[in-house]
Design an enzyme around this catalytic site. Structure first.
Site, PDB file in Angstrom:
ATOM      1  N   GLU A  43      10.684  44.807  44.233  1.00 32.92           N
ATOM      2  CA  GLU A  43      11.708  43.984  44.870  1.00 32.92           C
ATOM      3  C   GLU A  43      13.080  44.606  44.660  1.00 32.92           C
ATOM      4  O   GLU A  43      13.227  45.626  43.969  1.00 32.92           O
ATOM      5  CB  GLU A  43      11.656  42.554  44.322  1.00 32.92           C
ATOM      6  CG  GLU A  43      10.334  41.854  44.643  1.00 32.92           C
ATOM      7  CD  GLU A  43      10.278  40.421  44.163  1.00 32.92           C
ATOM      8  OE1 GLU A  43      11.204  40.002  43.430  1.00 32.92           O
ATOM      9  OE2 GLU A  43       9.315  39.714  44.506  1.00 32.92           O
ATOM     10  N   ARG A  71      21.739  38.496  39.119  1.00 33.07           N
ATOM     11  CA  ARG A  71      20.351  38.459  38.645  1.00 33.07           C
ATOM     12  C   ARG A  71      19.480  39.380  39.488  1.00 33.07           C
ATOM     13  O   ARG A  71      19.489  39.299  40.717  1.00 33.07           O
ATOM     14  CB  ARG A  71      19.795  37.035  38.735  1.00 33.07           C
ATOM     15  CG  ARG A  71      18.306  36.957  38.373  1.00 33.07           C
ATOM     16  CD  ARG A  71      17.804  35.547  38.474  1.00 33.07           C
ATOM     17  NE  ARG A  71      17.709  35.063  39.833  1.00 33.07           N
ATOM     18  CZ  ARG A  71      16.631  35.195  40.605  1.00 33.07           C
ATOM     19  NH1 ARG A  71      15.568  35.864  40.177  1.00 33.07           N
ATOM     20  NH2 ARG A  71      16.619  34.686  41.820  1.00 33.07           N
ATOM     21  N   ARG A 119      20.592  41.800  45.556  1.00 41.27           N
ATOM     22  CA  ARG A 119      20.808  40.680  46.467  1.00 41.27           C
ATOM     23  C   ARG A 119      22.274  40.481  46.847  1.00 41.27           C
ATOM     24  O   ARG A 119      22.573  40.092  47.974  1.00 41.27           O
ATOM     25  CB  ARG A 119      20.270  39.390  45.842  1.00 41.27           C
ATOM     26  CG  ARG A 119      18.751  39.345  45.811  1.00 41.27           C
ATOM     27  CD  ARG A 119      18.264  38.112  45.099  1.00 41.27           C
ATOM     28  NE  ARG A 119      16.804  38.048  45.135  1.00 41.27           N
ATOM     29  CZ  ARG A 119      16.086  37.159  44.464  1.00 41.27           C
ATOM     30  NH1 ARG A 119      16.687  36.272  43.700  1.00 41.27           N
ATOM     31  NH2 ARG A 119      14.765  37.145  44.533  1.00 41.27           N
ATOM     32  N   HIS A 131      20.821  34.027  48.158  1.00 42.77           N
ATOM     33  CA  HIS A 131      19.666  34.786  48.606  1.00 42.77           C
ATOM     34  C   HIS A 131      19.929  35.267  50.025  1.00 42.77           C
ATOM     35  O   HIS A 131      20.364  34.497  50.881  1.00 42.77           O
ATOM     36  CB  HIS A 131      18.390  33.938  48.575  1.00 42.77           C
ATOM     37  CG  HIS A 131      17.146  34.765  48.629  1.00 42.77           C
ATOM     38  ND1 HIS A 131      16.715  35.367  49.794  1.00 42.77           N
ATOM     39  CD2 HIS A 131      16.257  35.110  47.669  1.00 42.77           C
ATOM     40  CE1 HIS A 131      15.606  36.044  49.538  1.00 42.77           C
ATOM     41  NE2 HIS A 131      15.304  35.899  48.261  1.00 42.77           N
ATOM     42  N   HIS A 150      21.297  30.315  46.044  1.00 33.48           N
ATOM     43  CA  HIS A 150      19.938  30.458  45.528  1.00 33.48           C
ATOM     44  C   HIS A 150      19.819  30.305  44.024  1.00 33.48           C
ATOM     45  O   HIS A 150      18.893  29.670  43.540  1.00 33.48           O
ATOM     46  CB  HIS A 150      19.401  31.824  45.944  1.00 33.48           C
ATOM     47  CG  HIS A 150      18.001  32.109  45.521  1.00 33.48           C
ATOM     48  ND1 HIS A 150      16.933  31.309  45.887  1.00 33.48           N
ATOM     49  CD2 HIS A 150      17.476  33.111  44.768  1.00 33.48           C
ATOM     50  CE1 HIS A 150      15.817  31.798  45.369  1.00 33.48           C
ATOM     51  NE2 HIS A 150      16.118  32.878  44.674  1.00 33.48           N
TER      52      HIS A 150
END
Length: 537
Positions: free
Chosen positions: A124, A388, A292, A246, A353
């Site tokens: 990811e 994060r 992100r 997100h 998010h």
């Protein structure tokens, strides 16, 4: 009337929150302790249930390493991670995955080149290796339902569904000299009554506060309850300006809070403009696999530049079999809205998010108040820094749940019983005939937070937001003091408090770093590297 210690409900440990953090803490506590797990909705409702991607951990030691996972996390955190905490969390990753497997979590497997069965690992955003273990694209659901099944087999654990915590009961509120938590007041939503619950230890596992924004991937319960309660009780909070948006939530008039998992991009999904052209390489050499914050900001930039209400995420170049195997939840949900992801791209838009900041804790989850712990998204541990990295959230829940449970088990024999506490007093309040005030303030709060404290900020926008939240806080405080409380009022009170903390933290950071981007200070200030934003009540 004052309730005595004899007629007030008592538990050794009161856990407020029923996601991965709360349930795993409960399961790891010694079985001879009485434990209550509080859920403000049905037990299975929460952010864990909706987590699609997986849990990051170094499980393929031939191709990955602890050092690499640490480095990736530090890079994503943009200089604000606590390196000691990052090392501790990553090093304990394989252990917590093993614990989940032992408790029955059924992760997705595949056949290796040698013909053996092994766990399928995906990659990811922000990760340099495949290290995300998952259960198809419904990892959170698998973890939540499995842990809940284990919880129901434990006779020492009481489940309190449809209860919402109103406030913590501390020694200072009771007029005592100690700096300790003695329990909490809970609103029983079924009986519409507020009850005091006494406890030696309280664990906040209430998740984040993304519902403070107009558009969010989170369920309705993500209203910052734990952060607000801890702040009112006297705990410090850290890094509240870093709210992760997100990049890819489903855009459709009837769709509500549905996230398109990061793994879609990890498995080759392409972000497209309305004309079908890719654009991410103009913003970052990692393209769709950039962290992100970069991806969300790029999408936001292109939407504003083009006047578009959404962009596109296309995975249709993968086979239909591959999509059905890896993304059954996404495929099913999109089909409900007439979108066949095997044939066409998915309309997407960024949405709030994850709350990277939270209640300041130590490595065991202990807050500034003795006997009060915070675990998971509600906490600021230093793991995430300014951003994060994908799938480090469930990892944090599991690692710090274990640490907190160990700390409580060690301290339980030396922690005296909690004090007697007064009953909830409603003698000076009445039923409200102005519920419209709550709904109006709720809508206003979420709109101005989205407009002024969103993906891109400025000094002027933040000042506008601060003026509005100050007014709301005064109105809510007056309303709270005059009328009987309700679930909506409790959540609005908490959201407004958290909004104020986000705004104040954002105003204090005069640079752009990670998830905090301001047009007045577009560059990163190296003098502020490692400088955490700490607010003290």
């Amino acid at each position: 009337m004052t309730q005595t210690a004899e007629n007030t409900p008592y538990f050794d440990v009161l856990i407020i929150g029923s996601g991965a953090a709360g349930l795993s803490t409960a399961l790891r506590l010694p079985s001879d302790l009485s434990v209550a797990v509080v859920s403000k909705e049905r037990l299975r409702e929460g952010c864990t249930l909706y987590a699609q991607g997986g849990v990051s951990a170094v499980l393929d030691k031939e191709n990955d390493s602890i050092e690499s996972h640490v480095k990736d996390t530090l890079n994503a955190g943009a200089g604000l991670c606590d390196e000691q905490i990052v090392n501790y969390t990553v090093e304990n990753g394989p252990k917590v995955i093993e614990w989940l497997i032992e408790n029955g979590v059924d992760f997705t497997t595949e056949e290796s080149a040698e013909g053996d069965t092994c766990y399928h690992l995906t990659r990811e955003g922000g990760h340099t290796h495949r290290r995300v273990i998952h259960a198809k694209d419904a990892t959170g659901r698998e973890i939540e339902t499995t842990l809940l099944g284990q919880i129901k087999q434990r006779s020492n654990i009481t489940l309190l569904e449809r209860h919402i915590a109103v406030d913590l009961i501390t020694g200072s509120k009771l007029g005592l000299d100690d700096q300790r938590c003695h329990g909490a007041y809970l609103l029983d939503r079924q009986q519409d009554s507020v009850n005091a619950v006494r406890s030696r230890f309280v664990v906040l596992a209430t998740g984040g506060a993304s519902k403070v924004y107009l558009y969010t991937s989170n369920p309705d319960i993500s209203t910052g309850d734990g952060i607000a309660m801890a702040w009112r009780a006297g705990c410090r909070v850290g890094n509240m300006e870093f709210i992760q948006f997100h990049p890819t939530c489903l855009y459709h008039p009837q769709a509500k809070s549905f996230l398109i998992t990061e793994a879609v991009r990890g498995e080759g999904g392409r972000l497209l403009l309305p004309d079908g052209n890719r654009f991410m390489n103009r913003f970052d050499e990692r393209g769709e696999l950039a962290p992100r914050d970069i991806v969300a900001r790029a999408i936001d930039h292109e939407m504003k530049r083009l006047g578009a209400d959404h962009l596109l995420l296309d995975v249709s170049h993968r086979s239909a079999e591959f999509i059905a195997e890896h993304f059954p939840t996404v495929q099913k949900r999109c089909l409900e809205f007439g979108i066949d992801i095997t044939q066409e791209p998915i309309p997407v838009v960024p949405a709030a998010h994850y709350t990277c900041g939270g209640i300041v804790t130590d490595q065991q989850g202990q807050t500034d108040i003795d006997g009060l712990f915070a675990v998971g998204e509600v906490a600021y541990t230093g793991l995430h820094g300014a951003n994060r990295m994908a799938s480090n959230s469930l990892l944090e829940c599991l690692v710090f749940a274990s640490a907190a449970a160990d700390a409580i088990a060690t301290a339980v024999d030396t922690m005296p019983p909690p004090a007697a506490v007064p009953a909830w007093d409603e003698s000076r309040v009445t039923d409200s005939d102005e519920e419209v005030v709550v709904s109006h303030n709720w809508d206003e709060l979420r709109h101005f937070m989205w407009d002024y404290v969103g993906i891109v900020r400025s000094d002027k926008r933040l000042q506008r937001a601060k003026s509005r939240v100050d007014l709301l806080l005064r109105e809510i405080d007056e309303y709270y003091g005059n009328f009987r409380i309700s679930n909506d009022l409790i959540e609005l009170r908490n959201l407004a408090q958290v909004a104020d903390l986000i705004i104040r933290s954002a105003q204090s950071r005069t640079e752009s770093r990670g998830l905090h981007y301001t047009i007045d200070y577009p560059q990163t200030d190296e003098l502020l590297t490692s400088q955490t934003t700490i607010l003290t009540p």
